[in-house]
Design an enzyme around this catalytic site. Sequence first.
Site, PDB file in Angstrom:
ATOM      1  N   GLU A  78       0.846  -1.203   0.000  1.00 24.31           N
ATOM      2  CA  GLU A  78       0.000   0.000   0.000  1.00 24.31           C
ATOM      3  C   GLU A  78       0.875   1.244   0.000  1.00 24.31           C
ATOM      4  O   GLU A  78       1.787   1.392   0.813  1.00 24.31           O
ATOM      5  CB  GLU A  78      -0.934   0.024   1.221  1.00 24.31           C
ATOM      6  CG  GLU A  78      -1.784   1.309   1.242  1.00 24.31           C
ATOM      7  CD  GLU A  78      -2.990   1.250   2.165  1.00 24.31           C
ATOM      8  OE1 GLU A  78      -3.563   0.155   2.334  1.00 24.31           O
ATOM      9  OE2 GLU A  78      -3.353   2.309   2.706  1.00 24.31           O
ATOM     10  N   GLU A 103       4.882   5.277   3.297  1.00 25.29           N
ATOM     11  CA  GLU A 103       4.318   6.611   3.546  1.00 25.29           C
ATOM     12  C   GLU A 103       5.477   7.585   3.750  1.00 25.29           C
ATOM     13  O   GLU A 103       6.429   7.265   4.457  1.00 25.29           O
ATOM     14  CB  GLU A 103       3.399   6.533   4.788  1.00 25.29           C
ATOM     15  CG  GLU A 103       2.876   7.852   5.317  1.00 25.29           C
ATOM     16  CD  GLU A 103       2.121   8.681   4.288  1.00 25.29           C
ATOM     17  OE1 GLU A 103       1.094   8.242   3.765  1.00 25.29           O
ATOM     18  OE2 GLU A 103       2.599   9.807   3.995  1.00 25.29           O
ATOM     19  N   ASP A 130       9.789   7.824  -0.384  1.00 26.31           N
ATOM     20  CA  ASP A 130       9.012   8.017  -1.603  1.00 26.31           C
ATOM     21  C   ASP A 130       8.765   6.651  -2.262  1.00 26.31           C
ATOM     22  O   ASP A 130       9.711   5.967  -2.673  1.00 26.31           O
ATOM     23  CB  ASP A 130       9.807   8.934  -2.552  1.00 26.31           C
ATOM     24  CG  ASP A 130       9.068   9.206  -3.857  1.00 26.31           C
ATOM     25  OD1 ASP A 130       8.011   8.594  -4.099  1.00 26.31           O
ATOM     26  OD2 ASP A 130       9.562  10.042  -4.641  1.00 26.31           O
ATOM     27  N   ASP A 153      -3.241  11.896  -3.041  1.00 20.67           N
ATOM     28  CA  ASP A 153      -3.424  13.351  -3.149  1.00 20.67           C
ATOM     29  C   ASP A 153      -3.969  13.681  -4.536  1.00 20.67           C
ATOM     30  O   ASP A 153      -3.359  13.312  -5.543  1.00 20.67           O
ATOM     31  CB  ASP A 153      -2.079  14.054  -2.921  1.00 20.67           C
ATOM     32  CG  ASP A 153      -1.559  13.786  -1.515  1.00 20.67           C
ATOM     33  OD1 ASP A 153      -2.248  14.142  -0.546  1.00 20.67           O
ATOM     34  OD2 ASP A 153      -0.469  13.189  -1.388  1.00 20.67           O
ATOM     35  N   LYS A 157      -5.846  21.105  -9.039  1.00 22.32           N
ATOM     36  CA  LYS A 157      -5.674  22.169 -10.047  1.00 22.32           C
ATOM     37  C   LYS A 157      -5.041  21.573 -11.306  1.00 22.32           C
ATOM     38  O   LYS A 157      -4.084  20.797 -11.207  1.00 22.32           O
ATOM     39  CB  LYS A 157      -4.742  23.258  -9.508  1.00 22.32           C
ATOM     40  CG  LYS A 157      -5.373  24.098  -8.413  1.00 22.32           C
ATOM     41  CD  LYS A 157      -4.421  25.197  -8.002  1.00 22.32           C
ATOM     42  CE  LYS A 157      -5.009  25.911  -6.797  1.00 22.32           C
ATOM     43  NZ  LYS A 157      -3.993  26.556  -5.975  1.00 22.32           N
ATOM     44  N   ASP A 189     -11.918  10.025  -4.051  1.00 24.18           N
ATOM     45  CA  ASP A 189     -13.188  10.738  -3.900  1.00 24.18           C
ATOM     46  C   ASP A 189     -13.229  11.959  -4.830  1.00 24.18           C
ATOM     47  O   ASP A 189     -14.059  12.845  -4.634  1.00 24.18           O
ATOM     48  CB  ASP A 189     -13.434  11.146  -2.433  1.00 24.18           C
ATOM     49  CG  ASP A 189     -12.361  12.076  -1.899  1.00 24.18           C
ATOM     50  OD1 ASP A 189     -11.250  12.098  -2.475  1.00 24.18           O
ATOM     51  OD2 ASP A 189     -12.623  12.790  -0.911  1.00 24.18           O
ATOM     52  N   THR A 226     -11.317   4.736   4.934  1.00 24.01           N
ATOM     53  CA  THR A 226     -10.070   5.393   5.348  1.00 24.01           C
ATOM     54  C   THR A 226     -10.403   6.765   5.927  1.00 24.01           C
ATOM     55  O   THR A 226     -11.521   7.261   5.793  1.00 24.01           O
ATOM     56  CB  THR A 226      -9.089   5.577   4.167  1.00 24.01           C
ATOM     57  OG1 THR A 226      -9.509   6.702   3.394  1.00 24.01           O
ATOM     58  CG2 THR A 226      -8.996   4.337   3.306  1.00 24.01           C
ATOM     59  N   PHE A 228      -9.290   9.742   4.960  1.00 20.06           N
ATOM     60  CA  PHE A 228      -9.613  10.732   3.925  1.00 20.06           C
ATOM     61  C   PHE A 228     -10.954  10.457   3.278  1.00 20.06           C
ATOM     62  O   PHE A 228     -11.657  11.374   2.868  1.00 20.06           O
ATOM     63  CB  PHE A 228      -8.498  10.780   2.870  1.00 20.06           C
ATOM     64  CG  PHE A 228      -7.450  11.788   3.219  1.00 20.06           C
ATOM     65  CD1 PHE A 228      -6.502  11.493   4.191  1.00 20.06           C
ATOM     66  CD2 PHE A 228      -7.433  13.043   2.633  1.00 20.06           C
ATOM     67  CE1 PHE A 228      -5.551  12.430   4.555  1.00 20.06           C
ATOM     68  CE2 PHE A 228      -6.485  13.976   2.994  1.00 20.06           C
ATOM     69  CZ  PHE A 228      -5.541  13.673   3.949  1.00 20.06           C
ATOM     70  N   GLU A 229     -11.309   9.197   3.215  1.00 16.63           N
ATOM     71  CA  GLU A 229     -12.605   8.840   2.653  1.00 16.63           C
ATOM     72  C   GLU A 229     -13.721   9.393   3.549  1.00 16.63           C
ATOM     73  O   GLU A 229     -14.694   9.973   3.061  1.00 16.63           O
ATOM     74  CB  GLU A 229     -12.698   7.320   2.574  1.00 16.63           C
ATOM     75  CG  GLU A 229     -13.976   6.778   1.998  1.00 16.63           C
ATOM     76  CD  GLU A 229     -13.874   5.273   1.792  1.00 16.63           C
ATOM     77  OE1 GLU A 229     -12.983   4.638   2.403  1.00 16.63           O
ATOM     78  OE2 GLU A 229     -14.677   4.746   1.003  1.00 16.63           O
TER      79      GLU A 229
HETATM   80  C1  LIG Z   1      -4.649  12.140   0.790  1.00 17.40           C
HETATM   81  S1  LIG Z   1      -3.615  11.161   1.793  1.00 17.40           S
HETATM   82  C2  LIG Z   1      -4.530   9.651   1.966  1.00 17.40           C
HETATM   83  C3  LIG Z   1      -4.114   8.851   3.145  1.00 17.40           C
HETATM   84  C4  LIG Z   1      -4.868   7.527   3.374  1.00 17.40           C
HETATM   85  N1  LIG Z   1      -4.670   6.601   2.263  1.00 17.40           N
HETATM   86  C5  LIG Z   1      -6.331   7.777   3.592  1.00 17.40           C
HETATM   87  O1  LIG Z   1      -7.130   7.454   2.686  1.00 17.40           O
HETATM   88  O2  LIG Z   1      -6.698   8.278   4.651  1.00 17.40           O
HETATM   89  C6  LIG Z   1      -2.332  10.695   0.656  1.00 17.40           C
HETATM   90  C7  LIG Z   1      -1.085  10.188   1.370  1.00 17.40           C
HETATM   91  O3  LIG Z   1      -0.141   9.734   0.406  1.00 17.40           O
HETATM   92  C8  LIG Z   1       1.171  10.067   0.846  1.00 17.40           C
HETATM   93  N2  LIG Z   1       2.035  10.064  -0.338  1.00 17.40           N
HETATM   94  C9  LIG Z   1       1.920  10.849  -1.438  1.00 17.40           C
HETATM   95  N3  LIG Z   1       2.859  10.546  -2.340  1.00 17.40           N
HETATM   96  C10 LIG Z   1       3.606   9.531  -1.798  1.00 17.40           C
HETATM   97  C11 LIG Z   1       4.733   8.803  -2.266  1.00 17.40           C
HETATM   98  N4  LIG Z   1       5.282   9.035  -3.461  1.00 17.40           N
HETATM   99  N5  LIG Z   1       5.235   7.840  -1.460  1.00 17.40           N
HETATM  100  C12 LIG Z   1       4.681   7.574  -0.246  1.00 17.40           C
HETATM  101  N6  LIG Z   1       3.610   8.248   0.249  1.00 17.40           N
HETATM  102  C13 LIG Z   1       3.074   9.213  -0.524  1.00 17.40           C
HETATM  103  C14 LIG Z   1       0.981  11.413   1.521  1.00 17.40           C
HETATM  104  O4  LIG Z   1       2.013  11.704   2.451  1.00 17.40           O
HETATM  105  C15 LIG Z   1      -0.373  11.256   2.200  1.00 17.40           C
HETATM  106  O5  LIG Z   1      -0.255  10.789   3.523  1.00 17.40           O
END
Ligand SMILES: C[S@@+](CC[C@H](N)C(=O)[O-])C[C@H]1O[C@@H](n2cnc3c(N)ncnc32)[C@H](O)[C@@H]1O
Length: 248
Positions: A78, A103, A130, A153, A157, A189, A226, A228-229
């Site tokens: 994940e 993460e 990353d 994310d 935009k 979403d 989740t 964010f959901e």
């Molecule tokens: C909008 S949040 C969603 C978190 C979780 N999946 C949820 O639904 O609650 C997106 C997450 O992806 C992480 N993220 C974005 N790009 C990433 C990458 N290249 N590698 C690891 N994590 C990443 C961000 O730090 C953030 O915590």
Amino acid sequence: MTEHDQSATDNGTEENNIENTKEKYIRKIRSFVKREGRMTKRQQTAIDDLWPTMGVDYQEQQIDFTELFGNANPVVLEIGFGMGKSLIEMAKNAPEKNFLGIEVHGPGVGACLADAGEAGVTNLRVMNHDAVEVLEFMIPDQSLSTFQLYFPDPWHKARHHKRRIVQPAFIENMRPKLAIGGVIHMATDWENYAEHMLEVLQAATDFKNISSEGDYAPRPDWRPLTKFESRGHRLGHGVWDLLFERIS
Ligand SMILES: C[S@@+](CC[C@H](N)C(=O)[O-])C[C@H]1O[C@@H](n2cnc3c(N)ncnc32)[C@H](O)[C@@H]1O
């Protein structure tokens, strides 16, 4: 300074990270902005106590999953687990599988370890790096049974769409890592991101949409809500799940 301390103290102000190489600047487009985030005491303690057993350091060397988990169970990867609540629930509900969560947000990694420790989950490992680089350098071919990406994310935009993690090249890099019969599961979403995900996955070679509707699927009952959901629900957003199987 460990990688975790680093991510907790990094300043997340730059729109693009610019890396200085010997001769030239290379602009790297990343799917995230490092947020300055302070660890709570609970998160830091969890990292100090549990990283040796549950943490995986980034290195340009492939992971031996059988060695890492102590068994050869199917591996679920994940990306972007946030604070990790839904990932821990999935790991708890599926002891016959192994889970690797990646993460970039340090406090999220700390929170995930703290909750995983309390839940007594043993089939979960986490990374703080990353995921694009982890995927490229550390995940062996055909080693994953499932790849999951929940509520990435949205970069809503138009001028930021290039930062969305789901791009044709990303799926192309992911494809060999999945076993034949392995599944990509995404959810978002943002309708416009869902359309983009669908377009990218439909155009990718070797994948079949397993939704009976031919586009989106209802949320499978094994995917917990989740954070964010839930936020999206409060804002009145819809949710789109996508499930594609690697067929060759
Ligand atoms: C909008 S949040 C969603 C978190 C979780 N999946 C949820 O639904 O609650 C997106 C997450 O992806 C992480 N993220 C974005 N790009 C990433 C990458 N290249 N590698 C690891 N994590 C990443 C961000 O730090 C953030 O915590």
